[in-house]
Motif scaffolding. Structure first.
Motif, PDB file in Angstrom:
ATOM      1  N   LEU A   1       0.822  -1.205   0.000  1.00 42.95           N
ATOM      2  CA  LEU A   1       0.000   0.000   0.000  1.00 42.95           C
ATOM      3  C   LEU A   1       0.859   1.260   0.000  1.00 42.95           C
ATOM      4  CD1 LEU A   1      -2.670   1.508   0.224  1.00 42.95           C
ATOM      5  CD2 LEU A   1      -2.573   1.164   2.727  1.00 42.95           C
TER       6      LEU A   1
ATOM      7  N   GLN B   1       0.490   4.199  -2.671  1.00 46.13           N
ATOM      8  CA  GLN B   1       0.075   5.556  -2.296  1.00 46.13           C
ATOM      9  C   GLN B   1       1.051   6.604  -2.832  1.00 46.13           C
ATOM     10  OE1 GLN B   1      -0.188   4.954   1.955  1.00 46.13           O
ATOM     11  NE2 GLN B   1      -2.432   4.833   1.897  1.00 46.13           N
TER      12      GLN B   1
ATOM     13  N   MET C   1      -5.790  -3.510  -1.690  1.00 47.79           N
ATOM     14  CA  MET C   1      -4.575  -3.017  -1.026  1.00 47.79           C
ATOM     15  C   MET C   1      -4.895  -1.887  -0.051  1.00 47.79           C
ATOM     16  SD  MET C   1      -1.439  -2.652  -3.711  1.00 47.79           S
ATOM     17  CE  MET C   1      -0.416  -4.041  -4.189  1.00 47.79           C
ATOM     18  N   GLY C   2      -5.965  -1.140  -0.349  1.00 44.87           N
ATOM     19  CA  GLY C   2      -6.326  -0.017   0.500  1.00 44.87           C
ATOM     20  C   GLY C   2      -6.296   1.322  -0.193  1.00 44.87           C
TER      21      GLY C   2
END
Length: 568
Positions: A402, A406, A437-438
């Motif tokens: 993640l 990001q 994954m978020g």
């Protein structure tokens, strides 16, 4: 011709100049080789091949042209020995020559070194006939010698006979004895032989696997593993130790996996080998990944892009900002696709930085960073620093977590083009993976511009492929709208493809563009099948459909397409 061949320094310089003129050799590399020649006293052609600056085939072509001699093809070698019994096998191998034919005009002699006047005169004297030299590619000549004069024994067997049998238990326990054994000439020759033969076979990997009663060696050629002649099981510890010494690994450590790298010159090529060891029940297994810088072709047509998919893909990577993802399993050519993209985008107006693990091939004009987790240089940490270097394009070797995802999103939002790979099965499944994954759904829709999924299928050998008429049931399954018979192709096997029927690989791929409908489904967290259907409705051709198109064109087989894809 022989008088001219005596003028070796002059011929050397002419061959070097020819290679530079043909684009086979950089001028700076020639100057480097000339300095090495001055120090060592060796001939320039030998220096060039030993340093890996010129391949054996390119050198043979240049020599043949400069000396005005015919060149021997792989199919020109005889089926049975010529002058059998007249010339010793030892002389033929040491001199790297092989008689091709004899007639009233004399002896046609294949020579890896056509400047070897002694060999020419020795054969002429022994045969009592004039000799007509022909230039041979060393690898092809050695393969012919092995076929004609091995007496049923493989090269591995012949080399292994030079070693006395060693006590396996002592070898495993005594590190110094192991080091000494691994340094003996026959073991070195065996390892070099395995690597050289793998390079000749165009293998991507060498698998060395110890079992209770045997040592198994396999090459992965065009994605498929093939058994090859293996050394005796009693030499497994010495062979593994030799590879570990070459890779600068700890030969005393047998309990833990180790990773290393080897640089070697094989057949005049600079080859990088990524080495991985893994403890198993009967000893350590080793896999060597072959990275042939000359073998990789950074060209969209060679990768399997046609006019439609290439246009879609280039439209996505030529955008100034956003994230373009290339997905697929390990060994599906993702990195090669990204390297080809960077080569296309690279210009003096753009700064490109990559973060990779590992850096497989060096790209001119591109800043490439090797990840080193042991010292804290992870993908995420490297990316944070990269953003302060004012790049235009960033390539991420793989989005694994993640944090990396990001930072990639942040880079895209701040005006960068990000190219990255991800391990998923289809283009649509990549969106689901990012959400899992978020990564927030609104960030996915605002940053991801496109996703390409790909697999590799084997190419049919164009010299021996066979057409056949598909059964009506199969035609209806492939294309329900098809009218009349459909011609497909199947492998046959010939000398050019070593009897496999296939030669090389290419991609079957699908390119998903982030349309408004796809973005709407992403925000709804729809299943990947729904996203796939929406992309197909918007004009995406699935990997299966792309593969079927290539099968109908005779580039691959339907069986290959079915092996690596599934119809959705």
């Amino acid at each position: 011709m022989l008088d001219r061949a005596q003028e070796v320094p002059e011929i050397d310089d002419l061959i070097g100049a020819r290679l530079v003129a043909q684009g086979k050799l950089e001028q700076s590399a020639l100057e480097r080789a000339q300095r090495a020649r001055a120090e060592s006293g060796e001939r320039l052609d030998r220096v060039l091949t030993r340093l890996g600056l010129v391949g054996e085939r390119d050198m043979a072509d240049a020599m043949a042209a400069e000396l005005d001699l015919p060149i021997v093809g792989a199919d020109d070698y005889p089926e049975a020995p010529v002058l059998d019994g007249l010339l010793s096998v030892r002389f033929l191998k040491n001199s790297r020559v092989l008689p091709l034919s004899e007639d009233e005009a004399g002896i046609a002699l294949a020579m890896a070194d056509p400047l070897d006047r002694f060999a020419i005169e020795a054969v002429a004297l022994r045969a009592e006939r004039p000799v007509r030299p022909h230039v041979a590619v060393a690898a092809e000549l050695e393969n012919a010698q092995e076929r004609l004069y091995s007496g049923g024994k493989t090269s591995i067997d012949q080399i292994a006979e030079a070693l006395d049998e060693a006590d396996e238990e002592t070898t495993e326990a005594d590190v110094e004895r192991l080091r000494d054994l691994a340094s003996e000439a026959p073991v070195i020759r065996i390892v070099n032989h395995l690597i050289t033969k793998a390079v000749e076979a165009r293998a991507s990997d060498i698998h060395i696997e110890p079992f209770e009663a045997q040592l198994r060696v396999r090459y992965r050629v065009d994605g498929v593993l093939q058994d090859v002649d293996a050394p005796p099981a009693r030499l497994r510890a010495a062979i593994i130790s030799r590879i570990k010494i070459m890779a600068k690994l700890n030969i005393a450590e047998h309990r833990l996996p180790q990773d290393g790298r080897i640089k070697i010159v094989a057949r005049g090529k600079e080859i990088d080998l990524r080495v991985s060891t893994l403890p198993a029940l009967h000893g350590e297994g080793v896999v060597l990944r072959i990275l042939d810088r000359e073998g990789v072709v950074l060209d969209f047509d060679s990768l399997g892009f046609d006019d439609s998919t290439r246009g879609q893909f280039l439209d996505l990577i030529e955008r100034p900002t956003g994230i373009m993802l290339v997905t697929g399993p390990t060994g599906s050519g993702k990195t090669t696709t990204l390297y080809t993209s960077l080569t296309h985008l690279n210009s003096s107006e753009k700064k490109i930085i990559t973060v990779e693990d590992p850096v497989e091939y060096q790209l001119r004009g591109v800043n490439q960073i090797q990840v080193k987790p042991k010292i804290g240089l992870t993908f995420a940490n490297a990316l944070r620093s990269i953003l302060r270097q004012d790049p235009d394009i960033i390539m991420i070797g793989e989005i694994r977590d993640l944090e990396t995802a990001q930072i990639a999103v942040q880079a895209a939002l701040t005006g960068h083009l990000v190219l990255a790979t991800l391990h998923t099965n289809t283009a649509a499944a990549t969106i689901t993976r990012l959400l899992d994954m978020g990564v927030e759904d609104y960030l996915v829709t605002s940053t991801v511009v496109g996703i390409q999924a790909q697999r590799l299928v084997r190419r049919l050998c164009p010299a021996c492929r066979e057409p056949y008429e598909a059964l009506p049931e199969l035609v209806r399954q492939i294309d329900p709208q098809a009218q009349g018979p459909m011609t497909l192709y199947r492998p046959k096997g010939c000398k050019q493809c070593n009897g496999q029927g296939y030669r090389g690989r290419m991609g079957v791929l699908e390119v998903l563009q982030m349309t408004d409908e796809v973005r709407r489904l992403v925000l709804q967290h729809a299943e990947s099948q729904e996203i796939h259907k929406a992309a197909v409705a918007a004009g995406m051709r699935s990997m299966y459909q792309d593969g079927v198109t290539k099968a109908r064109q005779g580039v691959t087989t339907l069986e290959e397409v079915v092996r690596v894809t599934s119809e959705q």
